[in-house]
Write a protein that holds these residues in place. Sequence first.
Motif, mmCIF file in Angstrom:
data_model
loop_
_atom_site.group_PDB
_atom_site.id
_atom_site.type_symbol
_atom_site.label_atom_id
_atom_site.label_comp_id
_atom_site.label_asym_id
_atom_site.label_seq_id
_atom_site.Cartn_x
_atom_site.Cartn_y
_atom_site.Cartn_z
ATOM 1 N N LEU A 37 48.282 6.926 -68.177
ATOM 2 C CA LEU A 37 46.825 6.794 -68.212
ATOM 3 C C LEU A 37 46.322 5.773 -67.201
ATOM 4 C CD1 LEU A 37 46.137 6.730 -72.053
ATOM 5 C CD2 LEU A 37 46.122 8.685 -70.515
ATOM 6 N N ILE A 38 47.121 4.747 -66.946
ATOM 7 C CA ILE A 38 46.651 3.611 -66.150
ATOM 8 C C ILE A 38 47.024 3.742 -64.678
ATOM 9 C CG2 ILE A 38 46.842 1.122 -65.860
ATOM 10 C CD1 ILE A 38 47.373 0.992 -68.916
ATOM 11 N N ALA A 45 39.668 6.163 -54.205
ATOM 12 C CA ALA A 45 38.944 6.173 -52.937
ATOM 13 C C ALA A 45 37.683 5.324 -52.997
ATOM 14 C CB ALA A 45 38.609 7.611 -52.547
ATOM 15 N N PHE A 46 37.008 5.325 -54.133
ATOM 16 C CA PHE A 46 35.796 4.509 -54.245
ATOM 17 C C PHE A 46 36.110 3.031 -54.116
ATOM 18 C CE2 PHE A 46 32.877 2.007 -56.849
ATOM 19 C CZ PHE A 46 31.695 2.241 -56.165
ATOM 20 N N GLY A 47 37.198 2.586 -54.733
ATOM 21 C CA GLY A 47 37.590 1.180 -54.642
ATOM 22 C C GLY A 47 37.929 0.773 -53.218
ATOM 23 N N ILE A 48 38.641 1.639 -52.519
ATOM 24 C CA ILE A 48 38.980 1.356 -51.122
ATOM 25 C C ILE A 48 37.710 1.267 -50.284
ATOM 26 C CG2 ILE A 48 40.128 2.296 -49.074
ATOM 27 C CD1 ILE A 48 42.218 3.479 -51.030
ATOM 28 N N PRO A 87 32.417 -11.159 -56.088
ATOM 29 C CA PRO A 87 31.459 -10.209 -56.676
ATOM 30 C C PRO A 87 31.885 -8.756 -56.501
ATOM 31 C CG PRO A 87 30.294 -11.885 -55.443
ATOM 32 C CD PRO A 87 31.748 -12.081 -55.158
ATOM 33 N N GLN A 88 32.428 -8.413 -55.325
ATOM 34 C CA GLN A 88 32.891 -7.033 -55.120
ATOM 35 C C GLN A 88 34.094 -6.722 -55.986
ATOM 36 O OE1 GLN A 88 33.199 -8.379 -51.456
ATOM 37 N NE2 GLN A 88 31.248 -7.656 -50.705
ATOM 38 N N ILE A 89 34.993 -7.674 -56.128
ATOM 39 C CA ILE A 89 36.176 -7.468 -56.968
ATOM 40 C C ILE A 89 35.756 -7.307 -58.424
ATOM 41 C CG2 ILE A 89 38.295 -8.536 -57.806
ATOM 42 C CD1 ILE A 89 38.551 -9.808 -55.007
ATOM 43 N N ALA A 90 34.785 -8.110 -58.868
ATOM 44 C CA ALA A 90 34.291 -7.991 -60.237
ATOM 45 C C ALA A 90 33.637 -6.634 -60.461
ATOM 46 C CB ALA A 90 33.308 -9.119 -60.542
ATOM 47 N N ALA A 91 32.852 -6.183 -59.506
ATOM 48 C CA ALA A 91 32.211 -4.869 -59.628
ATOM 49 C C ALA A 91 33.259 -3.762 -59.670
ATOM 50 C CB ALA A 91 31.248 -4.643 -58.468
ATOM 51 N N LEU A 92 34.285 -3.887 -58.852
ATOM 52 C CA LEU A 92 35.350 -2.881 -58.842
ATOM 53 C C LEU A 92 36.129 -2.881 -60.151
ATOM 54 C CD1 LEU A 92 36.883 -0.724 -57.291
ATOM 55 C CD2 LEU A 92 38.312 -2.532 -56.341
ATOM 56 N N ILE A 93 36.406 -4.057 -60.686
ATOM 57 C CA ILE A 93 37.113 -4.143 -61.969
ATOM 58 C C ILE A 93 36.298 -3.494 -63.070
ATOM 59 C CG2 ILE A 93 37.833 -5.762 -63.766
ATOM 60 C CD1 ILE A 93 38.784 -7.617 -61.514
ATOM 61 N N ILE A 94 35.019 -3.797 -63.123
ATOM 62 C CA ILE A 94 34.178 -3.226 -64.171
ATOM 63 C C ILE A 94 34.051 -1.714 -63.997
ATOM 64 C CG2 ILE A 94 31.804 -3.121 -65.017
ATOM 65 C CD1 ILE A 94 31.718 -6.118 -64.827
ATOM 66 N N TYR A 95 33.854 -1.256 -62.779
ATOM 67 C CA TYR A 95 33.739 0.184 -62.541
ATOM 68 C C TYR A 95 35.021 0.915 -62.932
ATOM 69 C CZ TYR A 95 33.734 4.615 -60.127
ATOM 70 O OH TYR A 95 33.855 5.941 -59.838
ATOM 71 N N THR A 96 36.167 0.393 -62.518
ATOM 72 C CA THR A 96 37.441 1.033 -62.837
ATOM 73 C C THR A 96 37.702 1.023 -64.331
ATOM 74 O OG1 THR A 96 38.299 0.347 -60.681
ATOM 75 C CG2 THR A 96 39.906 1.035 -62.328
ATOM 76 N N ILE A 98 35.487 0.845 -66.808
ATOM 77 C CA ILE A 98 34.570 1.745 -67.516
ATOM 78 C C ILE A 98 34.961 3.199 -67.301
ATOM 79 C CG2 ILE A 98 32.184 2.614 -67.524
ATOM 80 C CD1 ILE A 98 31.266 -0.264 -67.208
ATOM 81 N N SER A 99 35.326 3.562 -66.083
ATOM 82 C CA SER A 99 35.701 4.957 -65.840
ATOM 83 C C SER A 99 36.982 5.325 -66.588
ATOM 84 C CB SER A 99 35.836 5.236 -64.349
ATOM 85 O OG SER A 99 36.884 4.479 -63.796
ATOM 86 N N GLN A 100 37.933 4.411 -66.687
ATOM 87 C CA GLN A 100 39.157 4.695 -67.436
ATOM 88 C C GLN A 100 38.912 4.648 -68.938
ATOM 89 O OE1 GLN A 100 40.651 6.183 -64.939
ATOM 90 N NE2 GLN A 100 42.496 5.602 -66.005
ATOM 91 N N TRP A 101 38.079 3.733 -69.395
ATOM 92 C CA TRP A 101 37.799 3.589 -70.816
ATOM 93 C C TRP A 101 37.102 4.840 -71.350
ATOM 94 C CZ3 TRP A 101 39.396 0.122 -74.280
ATOM 95 C CH2 TRP A 101 38.731 0.046 -75.506
ATOM 96 N N ASN A 102 36.226 5.434 -70.553
ATOM 97 C CA ASN A 102 35.470 6.603 -70.981
ATOM 98 C C ASN A 102 36.144 7.924 -70.630
ATOM 99 O OD1 ASN A 102 33.376 5.078 -72.079
ATOM 100 N ND2 ASN A 102 32.364 4.919 -70.096
#
Length: 170
Positions: A37-38, A45-48, A87-96, A98-102
């Motif tokens: 799962l992880i 690609a979005f993170g890159i 800030p970008q790393i925090a945004a990427l962590i939250i985005y990743t 949330i997308s995996q959690w949901n």
Amino acid sequence: MLLGVILVTMMIPMQVLLVPLFQMMASAGWIDTYQALIIPFLANAFGIFLMRQGFLDFPATLIEAARIDGASELRTFYRIVLPVARPQIAALIIYTFISQWNSFIWPLLMLNSEDRYTIPVALNTMIGLSRVDYSGLMLGSLLATLPLLILFLVFQKQFVAGLLGGAVKG
């Protein structure tokens, strides 16, 4: 050219990747494990793209000044570049997260035992053919949003710093 290839991969729907990814996880012996799962979705690609865009705006003069002062590449990265990119790393962590959690389809395919189900898959089991347990669904939905809320509150300081970083003082 390489960035173009990475961006084109963002246009491929997840449904197309399900069968090859399932075969890869089966050959690795990762069916019904949390690794399946992880790990496949840690680098996307979005993170890159997000990190590349953030580092393009980074002033090269700071890196040059660190080199003149005698800092190694690793020290320059950890002491100068990484704090600016928080800030970008925090945004990427939250985005990743949330997308995996949901995520629903991938955990539904990968997990066989009910004790390993993720929250969206477990909530789906509460919906029967003739009866729906709405009270359990509402409680489960509330519990599913709490980790997301906590994660956002933890990284809120980095978001505010990122938003105010370009503000004009005066």
